[in-house]
Design a protein around this motif. Structure first.
Motif, PDB file in Angstrom:
ATOM      1  N   UNK A   1     -77.210  27.025  27.935  1.00 28.53           N
ATOM      2  CA  UNK A   1     -76.264  26.317  28.800  1.00 28.53           C
ATOM      3  C   UNK A   1     -74.947  26.064  28.059  1.00 28.53           C
ATOM      4  N   UNK A   2     -75.028  25.628  26.807  1.00 29.88           N
ATOM      5  CA  UNK A   2     -73.822  25.363  26.008  1.00 29.88           C
ATOM      6  C   UNK A   2     -73.048  26.659  25.758  1.00 29.88           C
ATOM      7  N   UNK A   3     -73.754  27.725  25.461  1.00 28.05           N
ATOM      8  CA  UNK A   3     -73.102  29.018  25.235  1.00 28.05           C
ATOM      9  C   UNK A   3     -72.382  29.471  26.494  1.00 28.05           C
ATOM     10  N   UNK A   4     -73.031  29.297  27.634  1.00 27.48           N
ATOM     11  CA  UNK A   4     -72.423  29.661  28.913  1.00 27.48           C
ATOM     12  C   UNK A   4     -71.133  28.870  29.143  1.00 27.48           C
ATOM     13  N   UNK A   5     -71.176  27.551  28.947  1.00 27.38           N
ATOM     14  CA  UNK A   5     -69.990  26.711  29.155  1.00 27.38           C
ATOM     15  C   UNK A   5     -68.880  27.035  28.154  1.00 27.38           C
ATOM     16  N   UNK A   6     -69.236  27.300  26.912  1.00 33.31           N
ATOM     17  CA  UNK A   6     -68.233  27.656  25.906  1.00 33.31           C
ATOM     18  C   UNK A   6     -67.560  28.990  26.251  1.00 33.31           C
ATOM     19  N   UNK A   7     -68.344  29.926  26.773  1.00 35.16           N
ATOM     20  CA  UNK A   7     -67.783  31.209  27.194  1.00 35.16           C
ATOM     21  C   UNK A   7     -66.784  31.014  28.327  1.00 35.16           C
ATOM     22  N   UNK A   8     -67.133  30.194  29.302  1.00 34.02           N
ATOM     23  CA  UNK A   8     -66.232  29.920  30.425  1.00 34.02           C
ATOM     24  C   UNK A   8     -64.951  29.249  29.918  1.00 34.02           C
ATOM     25  N   UNK A   9     -65.078  28.269  29.055  1.00 35.33           N
ATOM     26  CA  UNK A   9     -63.902  27.579  28.505  1.00 35.33           C
ATOM     27  C   UNK A   9     -63.034  28.554  27.717  1.00 35.33           C
ATOM     28  N   UNK A  10     -63.662  29.422  26.929  1.00 32.54           N
ATOM     29  CA  UNK A  10     -62.924  30.417  26.154  1.00 32.54           C
ATOM     30  C   UNK A  10     -62.065  31.289  27.067  1.00 32.54           C
ATOM     31  N   UNK A  11     -62.672  31.838  28.137  1.00 28.69           N
ATOM     32  CA  UNK A  11     -61.934  32.721  29.040  1.00 28.69           C
ATOM     33  C   UNK A  11     -60.866  31.966  29.828  1.00 28.69           C
ATOM     34  N   UNK A  12     -61.126  30.738  30.189  1.00 33.26           N
ATOM     35  CA  UNK A  12     -60.104  29.929  30.866  1.00 33.26           C
ATOM     36  C   UNK A  12     -58.901  29.689  29.954  1.00 33.26           C
ATOM     37  N   UNK A  13     -59.164  29.450  28.678  1.00 28.51           N
ATOM     38  CA  UNK A  13     -58.069  29.275  27.719  1.00 28.51           C
ATOM     39  C   UNK A  13     -57.253  30.561  27.568  1.00 28.51           C
ATOM     40  N   UNK A  14     -57.925  31.692  27.524  1.00 34.88           N
ATOM     41  CA  UNK A  14     -57.228  32.989  27.420  1.00 34.88           C
ATOM     42  C   UNK A  14     -56.324  33.189  28.631  1.00 34.88           C
ATOM     43  N   UNK A  15     -56.876  33.018  29.832  1.00 33.69           N
ATOM     44  CA  UNK A  15     -56.082  33.203  31.058  1.00 33.69           C
ATOM     45  C   UNK A  15     -54.944  32.200  31.148  1.00 33.69           C
ATOM     46  N   UNK A  16     -55.202  30.962  30.793  1.00 36.02           N
ATOM     47  CA  UNK A  16     -54.158  29.932  30.826  1.00 36.02           C
ATOM     48  C   UNK A  16     -53.044  30.247  29.834  1.00 36.02           C
ATOM     49  N   UNK A  17     -53.424  30.730  28.664  1.00 34.75           N
ATOM     50  CA  UNK A  17     -52.421  31.100  27.668  1.00 34.75           C
ATOM     51  C   UNK A  17     -51.542  32.236  28.144  1.00 34.75           C
ATOM     52  N   UNK A  18     -52.135  33.234  28.782  1.00 36.23           N
ATOM     53  CA  UNK A  18     -51.372  34.362  29.312  1.00 36.23           C
ATOM     54  C   UNK A  18     -50.388  33.891  30.388  1.00 36.23           C
ATOM     55  N   UNK A  19     -50.857  33.052  31.291  1.00 40.34           N
ATOM     56  CA  UNK A  19     -49.985  32.530  32.356  1.00 40.34           C
ATOM     57  C   UNK A  19     -48.886  31.665  31.766  1.00 40.34           C
ATOM     58  N   UNK A  20     -49.221  30.809  30.811  1.00 39.54           N
ATOM     59  CA  UNK A  20     -48.215  29.938  30.188  1.00 39.54           C
ATOM     60  C   UNK A  20     -47.152  30.760  29.460  1.00 39.54           C
ATOM     61  N   UNK A  21     -47.566  31.829  28.805  1.00 41.74           N
ATOM     62  CA  UNK A  21     -46.624  32.702  28.100  1.00 41.74           C
ATOM     63  C   UNK A  21     -45.618  33.311  29.075  1.00 41.74           C
ATOM     64  N   UNK A  22     -46.107  33.841  30.214  1.00 42.11           N
ATOM     65  CA  UNK A  22     -45.223  34.434  31.221  1.00 42.11           C
ATOM     66  C   UNK A  22     -44.312  33.374  31.834  1.00 42.11           C
ATOM     67  N   UNK A  23     -44.850  32.201  32.114  1.00 41.07           N
ATOM     68  CA  UNK A  23     -44.038  31.114  32.688  1.00 41.07           C
ATOM     69  C   UNK A  23     -42.963  30.657  31.702  1.00 41.07           C
ATOM     70  N   UNK A  24     -43.297  30.588  30.428  1.00 41.56           N
ATOM     71  CA  UNK A  24     -42.317  30.213  29.405  1.00 41.56           C
ATOM     72  C   UNK A  24     -41.154  31.206  29.397  1.00 41.56           C
ATOM     73  N   UNK A  25     -41.479  32.497  29.470  1.00 44.09           N
ATOM     74  CA  UNK A  25     -40.435  33.519  29.513  1.00 44.09           C
ATOM     75  C   UNK A  25     -39.560  33.346  30.745  1.00 44.09           C
TER      76      UNK A  25
END
Length: 191
Positions: free
Chosen positions: A4-28
């Motif tokens: 369960x913890x591994x599953x939640x950490x995986x979801x958080x990891x991918x959400x951070x990746x997607x959020x970072x990509x969106x934030x980078x484009x928005x910053x530009x």
């Protein structure tokens, strides 16, 4: 660690990746300089991804006999930095660099094809070379997705004898470009 913890950490990891990509484009988009680039649409359809316009920019083909280059020797996949001059809002190529220039508006690209030339003397004997004569460059802004059915309409605009299709991009201080909108005959397309 439980499943369960591994599953939640995986979801958080991918959400951070997607959020970072969106934030980078928005910053530009928020901090960059707006530039209009002239284009030539090529292919409006991808069976797996839907309608999109493949954009071929005038700055995608750089003739190094017309545009000054700090170094005329380029190879496939080399990183380049093209400084742009603004003329009536349009980005016009000024000079090609291998390293980011100081205090100038520039766009970062990757060399995808090099056409070579050789230096010859008056007797036609090769004295040195080859040096790069023309470059085909990609800037990471070559595809733009549009609603179903609009791709062919946008592509056809190029061939109607009108001004055609231009792209409004935002370029940040690091040379990264993000497409902001398409312009047809100088008017922003509502998508």
């Amino acid at each position: 660690m439980t499943q369960k913890k591994i599953f939640y950490l995986t979801i958080v990891f991918w959400l951070l990746i997607f959020s970072g990509f969106i934030a980078y484009k928005e910053y530009t988009l928020m901090t960059g300089t707006e530039v209009i680039l002239k284009t030539e649409p090529v292919d409006p359809r991808d069976l797996f991804r839907g309608d999109y316009v493949t954009l071929n920019y005038e700055i995608s083909a750089l003739d190094l006999e017309e545009i000054q280059a700090a170094d005329p020797y380029f190879e496939y996949n080399d990183r380049i930095y093209l400084t742009l001059e603004l003329e009536d809002g349009y980005g016009v190529p000024k000079k090609v660099y291998r390293t980011p220039p100081d205090d100038e508006l520039y766009i970062k690209g990757t060399v995808k094809e090099v056409i070579y030339d050789w230096e010859t003397d008056e007797d036609g004997i090769t004295t040195e070379g080859p040096y790069s004569k023309e470059l085909r460059v990609e800037y990471g802004i070559e595809s733009y997705f549009v609603p179903e059915g609009r791709g062919i309409e946008i592509e056809n605009q190029q061939w109607t004898g009108r001004k055609g299709v231009d792209v409004k991009v935002v370029v940040d201080k690091y040379g990264n470009a993000v497409i902001k909108s398409l312009l047809i005959d100088g008017q922003e397309v509502e998508i």
